[in-house]
Scaffold this active site. Structure first.
Site, PDB file in Angstrom:
ATOM      1  N   ALA A 157       0.972  -1.394  -0.072  1.00 24.97           N
ATOM      2  CA  ALA A 157      -0.088   0.391  -0.548  1.00 24.97           C
ATOM      3  C   ALA A 157       0.982   0.925   0.655  1.00 24.97           C
ATOM      4  O   ALA A 157       0.381   2.413  -0.800  1.00 24.97           O
ATOM      5  CB  ALA A 157      -1.317   0.022   1.166  1.00 24.97           C
ATOM      6  N   ILE A 167      -4.050   9.326   0.121  1.00 24.90           N
ATOM      7  CA  ILE A 167      -2.712   9.628  -0.319  1.00 24.90           C
ATOM      8  C   ILE A 167      -2.245   9.160  -0.034  1.00 24.90           C
ATOM      9  O   ILE A 167      -0.828   9.461  -0.068  1.00 24.90           O
ATOM     10  CB  ILE A 167      -2.770  10.251   1.908  1.00 24.90           C
ATOM     11  CG1 ILE A 167      -3.278   9.219   2.327  1.00 24.90           C
ATOM     12  CG2 ILE A 167      -3.510  11.618   2.115  1.00 24.90           C
ATOM     13  CD1 ILE A 167      -2.821   8.732   4.482  1.00 24.90           C
ATOM     14  N   LYS A 168      -2.073   7.863  -0.971  1.00 23.47           N
ATOM     15  CA  LYS A 168      -0.956   7.094  -1.852  1.00 23.47           C
ATOM     16  C   LYS A 168       0.172   7.638  -2.644  1.00 23.47           C
ATOM     17  O   LYS A 168      -0.511   8.417  -2.992  1.00 23.47           O
ATOM     18  CB  LYS A 168      -1.455   5.057  -1.431  1.00 23.47           C
ATOM     19  CG  LYS A 168      -2.267   4.912  -0.196  1.00 23.47           C
ATOM     20  CD  LYS A 168      -1.641   4.907   0.859  1.00 23.47           C
ATOM     21  CE  LYS A 168      -1.864   4.207   1.940  1.00 23.47           C
ATOM     22  NZ  LYS A 168      -2.784   3.340   2.508  1.00 23.47           N
ATOM     23  N   ASN A 169       0.506   7.365  -2.754  1.00 28.51           N
ATOM     24  CA  ASN A 169       1.535   7.478  -3.945  1.00 28.51           C
ATOM     25  C   ASN A 169       0.510   8.110  -5.548  1.00 28.51           C
ATOM     26  O   ASN A 169       1.543   8.435  -5.610  1.00 28.51           O
ATOM     27  CB  ASN A 169       2.450   6.701  -3.793  1.00 28.51           C
ATOM     28  CG  ASN A 169       3.706   6.298  -3.310  1.00 28.51           C
ATOM     29  OD1 ASN A 169       3.270   6.951  -2.368  1.00 28.51           O
ATOM     30  ND2 ASN A 169       4.786   5.676  -3.128  1.00 28.51           N
ATOM     31  N   ILE A 170      -0.155   6.677  -6.070  1.00 27.21           N
ATOM     32  CA  ILE A 170      -1.124   7.387  -6.675  1.00 27.21           C
ATOM     33  C   ILE A 170      -2.639   7.255  -6.095  1.00 27.21           C
ATOM     34  O   ILE A 170      -3.249   6.227  -5.312  1.00 27.21           O
ATOM     35  CB  ILE A 170      -1.478   6.585  -8.640  1.00 27.21           C
ATOM     36  CG1 ILE A 170      -1.572   5.264  -8.240  1.00 27.21           C
ATOM     37  CG2 ILE A 170       0.346   6.961  -9.103  1.00 27.21           C
ATOM     38  CD1 ILE A 170      -1.704   4.206  -9.286  1.00 27.21           C
TER      39      ILE A 170
END
Ligand SMILES: *Cc1c(COP(=O)(O)O)cnc(C)c1O
Length: 376
Positions: free
Chosen positions: A159, A185-188
């Site tokens: 994740a 809020i994750k990398n994408i």
């Protein structure tokens, strides 16, 4: 200070192109799991690497639940996982009916401590979930060796690690089953969402059916007929989400990834000489999702307050899962517990700029150099 002035620990990075993509799908009149999801899956597969089968889901938690179910984890089983992870990892294991077994972590990178995990293996242990904390996957070969020698399946909780590499290999392009999250809020992001990635056709097939209530189309001629032969959930990704994800993937190599890497490198560079600060284990092939530092000598809360007063939001990733009432067994995991006292996640996302980084570091320096007595 208005919330708008606060520099958030994590934040989505979306713009006009994502808005236009959502509008395009809204105008299409179809919002289910359709052509956008299929295209996003193909694009992800192309990005991650040859022979990867990507199945997009409603969330990263759903991806973990589906992946564990697809490898046969269920009631009565046990699954090893590091205690230092988002509670989603533990809830996904529990959702299968299996018991999450909290393992301690390595001091240097807070990743699963294999020696501790080995001591927790029983007749019921079926799988191990390494969590790529902050975007760093550590010695994954050792995890796979450990799993092979103990006949365990591996579900990687990636994740935090979309786009990260391990010894040059893209996370998701190798291994057993790998789960990503596309939460805001994750990398994408896809607004919400996740993916199960595998090169195992049986796993991919099972995940595909179970994400849509286990429904198999009986025939193409009589499309109202359905066959359901296994348990399933409403876990599919929608075309609205996939439309956002496709734009984000398109911006990843040129914007999202380098901005994360540059901001993390700048923070690390500026904090490196501070003796009381431990930097996160991140290297050049990682795409950092968070920037968790460790602050020694009981100074964490002082630094945290100084940052808050200066308009920087911080978090603690993560309260160890074995301390949560639902998952507690009363036994200590000393490394995880010590880390919990010292951890502080600094703001890190593509929208942070150099001035903010410089300001943040000066606040940290000032609060660490203030005499202890004035801090009460
Ligand atoms: C975000 C996250 C998840 C779950 O993903 P969601 O998309 O929020 O359901 C799982 N594990 C870790 C380590 C995460 O950070």
């Amino acid at each position: 200070m208005t919330p708008k002035d606060v520099v958030q620990t994590s934040a989505p990075y979306v713009g006009a192109a994502e808005k236009a993509a959502v509008a395009r799908v809204l105008d299409s009149g179809y919002y289910g799991c359709g052509p956008e999801v299929a295209t996003f899956e193909h694009e992800l597969s192309y990005y991650l690497g040859k022979d990867t089968d990507v199945v997009c889901t409603a969330s990263g938690t759903a991806a973990l639940h589906l992946a564990l179910t697809a490898i046969g984890v269920g009631h009565g089983d046990e699954v090893l996982a590091p205690s230092v992870t988002f509670v989603a990892t533990f809830q996904a294991i529990a959702a299968t009916g299996a018991r999450p077994v909290a393992c301690d972590v390595h001091e240097k990178n807070l990743l699963l401590d294999i020696e501790d995990a080995r001591r927790r293996i029983t007749q019921r242990t079926r799988a191990v979930i390494p969590v790529h904390y902050a975007g760093h996957s550590g010695d994954l070969d050792a995890i796979y060796d450990f799993a092979r020698s103990n006949r365990l399946r591996v579900v990687e909780d990636a994740a935090h690690a979309f786009g990260s590499r391990n010894q040059g290999r893209m996370i998701g392009s190798f291994g057993d089953v790998v789960c990503f999250s596309f939460d805001p809020i994750k990398n994408i992001t896809a607004g919400q969402g996740g993916a199960v990635v595998t090169r195992n056709p049986a796993v991919a097939h099972d995940v595909r059916l179970r994400r849509e209530l286990g429904i198999e189309r009986a025939s193409t001629t009589r499309s109202d007929d359905i066959v359901v032969s296994r348990l399933g959930w409403r876990y599919a990704m929608s075309d609205l989400m996939a439309a956002i994800g496709r734009v984000q993937l398109g911006r990843f190599d040129s914007e999202l990834k380098p901005l994360r890497q540059q901001n993390a490198a700048a923070l690390g560079e500026k904090l490196r000489d501070l003796p009381d600060i431990g930097l996160p284990s991140l290297d050049a092939e990682d795409v950092p999702h968070i920037f968790p530092i460790r602050i020694a000598n009981d100074r964490r809360d002082v630094v945290r307050k100084a940052l808050r007063d200066a308009g920087f939001e911080t978090k603690v990733h993560y309260p160890p899962n074995h301390l949560l009432p639902y998952f507690s067994d009363g036994a200590p995991r000393p490394v995880a517990e010590r880390a919990f006292q010292e951890l502080l996640t600094l703001p890190l996302h593509p929208g942070i700029n150099d001035d903010q980084i410089a300001h943040m570091v000066s606040v940290i320096r000032a609060s660490l150099s203030a005499p202890m007595s004035s801090m009460a």
